[in-house]
Design a protein around this motif. Structure first.
Motif, PDB file in Angstrom:
ATOM      1  N   UNK A  97      10.772  43.702 -88.638  1.00 59.40           N
ATOM      2  CA  UNK A  97      10.799  42.248 -88.881  1.00 59.40           C
ATOM      3  C   UNK A  97      11.265  41.966 -90.316  1.00 59.40           C
ATOM      4  N   UNK A 101      15.998  38.895 -91.477  1.00 58.96           N
ATOM      5  CA  UNK A 101      16.796  37.907 -92.211  1.00 58.96           C
ATOM      6  C   UNK A 101      18.242  38.360 -92.394  1.00 58.96           C
TER       7      UNK A 101
ATOM      8  N   UNK B 145      18.455  36.325 -77.140  1.00 61.20           N
ATOM      9  CA  UNK B 145      17.455  36.013 -78.174  1.00 61.20           C
ATOM     10  C   UNK B 145      16.258  36.963 -78.133  1.00 61.20           C
ATOM     11  N   UNK B 148      14.507  37.632 -81.494  1.00 56.44           N
ATOM     12  CA  UNK B 148      13.857  36.436 -82.029  1.00 56.44           C
ATOM     13  C   UNK B 148      12.612  36.086 -81.209  1.00 56.44           C
ATOM     14  N   UNK B 159       7.111  35.495 -88.551  1.00 54.63           N
ATOM     15  CA  UNK B 159       8.517  35.522 -88.119  1.00 54.63           C
ATOM     16  C   UNK B 159       9.301  34.498 -88.936  1.00 54.63           C
ATOM     17  N   UNK B 163      12.375  34.821 -92.085  1.00 57.67           N
ATOM     18  CA  UNK B 163      13.595  34.063 -91.815  1.00 57.67           C
ATOM     19  C   UNK B 163      14.181  34.253 -90.410  1.00 57.67           C
ATOM     20  N   UNK B 164      13.315  34.492 -89.435  1.00 53.67           N
ATOM     21  CA  UNK B 164      13.745  34.354 -88.039  1.00 53.67           C
ATOM     22  C   UNK B 164      13.814  32.831 -87.824  1.00 53.67           C
ATOM     23  N   UNK B 165      14.920  32.291 -87.267  1.00 50.30           N
ATOM     24  CA  UNK B 165      14.994  30.825 -87.107  1.00 50.30           C
ATOM     25  C   UNK B 165      14.037  30.343 -86.016  1.00 50.30           C
ATOM     26  N   UNK B 168      14.465  26.691 -84.253  1.00 46.73           N
ATOM     27  CA  UNK B 168      15.594  26.622 -83.315  1.00 46.73           C
ATOM     28  C   UNK B 168      15.280  27.378 -82.024  1.00 46.73           C
TER      29      UNK B 168
END
Lengths: 242, 262
Positions: A97, A101, B145, B148, B159, B163-165, B168
């Motif tokens: 994780x 980014x 996805x 994510x 998460x 910076x997992x979106x 969205x």
């Protein structure tokens, strides 16, 4: 460098942090100490962008902190990570994780990225757990997995919220020794802590916080009087000779 | 002709169960199964609006449910409301609105039972095509996805920090979930659709330890239950949706016995 200017923070009108001015230069190993409810976690959550700024400014490398955070990796070890122990993930999945980014939406991790994950687990001493389900890990093992996640992205900053809370005492010493090693490699480390004995042995700087900043000094200059002032009546210092 | 009719209904049952089962592991892991239950009930108001205004049922219901799903998220965030309470309020008010709207029509031609319990025999060829497209879209969404959705389900806040979106992907997830529920209402029914969102994953969790295989097992369980339930309903003259749910429950009980010891 992290610079905090004129920071105030309120919850339901009650001041949690007042008039905080603080500068943390690169490669410091800083402990933020203070009694329960002193605003320690609030302060680091503000730095990390996990709480919205109400009043004041935070700069990271002379860039407004949210702007900096949106473009750079930041290492963070929360006090207690909420997760379902039956969640179908192994330790390496959780470490990865930390690289989300830098991975495009909808793309999976490359084998080079997974190598970096493995390497981070080597560094934090939890490589033997890499392919074990997270539900089977002890508190100390999970702590090292989360530390690997915090460093895998290559952030020069590492911010920890009471890392000693889920580890037993010998484990705490090992963990801080590991943090010291990461600090010696060039990382700036900021940790919230209750454990005065341990932080005075490993950290270079100590920030005494009790809603207001009481001191920001080199560890050896933080004396009993300052600590008493920070903790108030909540602590009675007993001289144990360390 | 009977043969064609049967094959169409069977395919409808399989596609409907499988598309719900694909979402099942995420709904269960994120502990939002009550949201599935609520959205299916909220759809009732959408159906009633379409019925009163004489508009296309599925399209109106889909727009209505998606709007309410997003409104729940926004209201809870903006006014710091407990999400579970907001959901319950919308669920009850939607049911009330639906009942009022339907009662306004003097001529009572509304087949309530078929919406409550579903009827796979009512699935038309065009419904079948829509179900097929939905199944493919759901599969594509989950594959694309996956990373994510995986981290979103593990810990939403962390998460987001890494910076997992999350916002969205969560909105897309809610939209796809709403679409799944609305499009499957005809085959699965308002009351039974949420069972098909929970049971396949609950079974898969007992049999598998990795998320990709859980999704696969979940889909297989749903397909087996759909075929079995369809056969049961044909031979024993039972309502198909209910037979599928009962069979999924039996498979869940069997999986409990097969679960490896912790």
């Amino acid at each position: 460098m992290i610079r905090i200017e004129d920071l105030n923070y309120y919850i339901a009108g009650n001041p949690i942090l007042e008039d905080i001015q603080l500068e943390i230069t690169d490669q410091e190993f800083v402990a933020i100490i203070g009694p329960n409810g002193a605003g320690k976690s609030t302060l680091i959550k503000l730095i990390l962008g996990l709480l919205p700024l109400q009043d004041g400014k935070i700069w990271i490398d002379d860039i407004p902190h949210l702007e900096w955070l949106s473009a750079h990796p930041m290492g963070y070890l929360p006090q207690r990570e909420e997760y379902d122990r039956r969640f179908p993930a192994n330790a390496l999945d959780i470490v990865m994780l930390g690289l989300a980014a830098e991975t495009k939406l909808g793309r999976s991790f490359t084998s080079q990225q997974r190598e970096r994950g493995i390497e981070a687990m080597h560094t934090t001493g939890c490589i033997d757990q890499a392919f074990k389900p997270i539900g089977g890990l002890s508190g100390g093992e999970m702590q090292r997995v989360l530390l690997a996640r915090a460093i895998v992205g290559g952030s020069k900053y590492l911010i920890l919220d009471e890392p000693e809370s889920s580890v037993d005492q010998p484990g705490v010493q090992d963990f801080f020794a590991l943090l010291k090693e990461l600090n010696m490699q060039g990382r700036t480390i900021i940790t919230v802590s209750h454990d005065l004995h341990t932080v005075s042995a490993y950290c270079n700087f100590i920030v005494c916080l009790n809603r207001r900043l009481h001191c920001h000094n080199q560890a050896e200059m933080v004396n009993a009087e300052l600590i008493q002032k920070t903790f108030g009546k909540a602590v009675r210092l007993i001289d144990k000779g360390y | 002709m009977l043969y064609f009719f049967l094959i169409r209904a069977l395919l409808g049952a399989i596609l409907s169960s499988v598309s719900l089962a694909l979402f099942s592991p995420f709904v269960t892991l994120r502990r939002v199964s009550y949201l599935g239950e609520a959205l299916s009930h909220i759809a009732f108001a959408g159906i009633a609006i379409a019925f009163v205004l004489g508009l296309h049922t599925q399209a109106v219901t889909l727009v209505f449910v998606m709007a309410v799903a997003l409104a729940i998220g926004r209201l809870s965030q903006k006014y710091k409301l407990e999400e579970a309470n907001t959901i319950t309020i919308f669920l009850s008010v939607s049911m009330a609105l639906g009942i009022i709207l339907i009662s306004l029509r003097k001529v009572y031609t509304f087949d309530l039972a078929s919406y409550l319990f579903g009827n796979v025999l009512m699935v038309s060829t065009s419904d079948l095509i829509v179900l097929g497209v939905l199944c493919l879209l759901s599969l594509g969404f989950i594959i694309f996805f996956f990373k994510e959705l995986f981290y979103l389900s593990y810990n939403f806040e962390m998460a987001g920090f890494y910076r997992v979106p999350v916002s969205l992907v969560n909105h897309l997830f809610l939209a796809m979930l709403a679409a799944n529920i609305v499009i499957n209402l005809k085959a699965a029914g308002i009351i039974l659709v949420s069972a098909q969102l929970i049971l396949p994953a609950s079974t898969a969790f007992n049999l598998s330890r990795k998320l990709p295989s859980m999704i696969a097992v979940s889909a297989i369980v749903a397909a087996v239950a759909a075929v079995g339930g369809f056969a049961m309903s044909w031979w024993l003259d039972l309502p198909t949706g209910a037979a599928i749910v009962v069979l999924e429950f039996i498979l869940f009980l069997i999986s409990l016995l097969l679960r490896p010891k912790q």
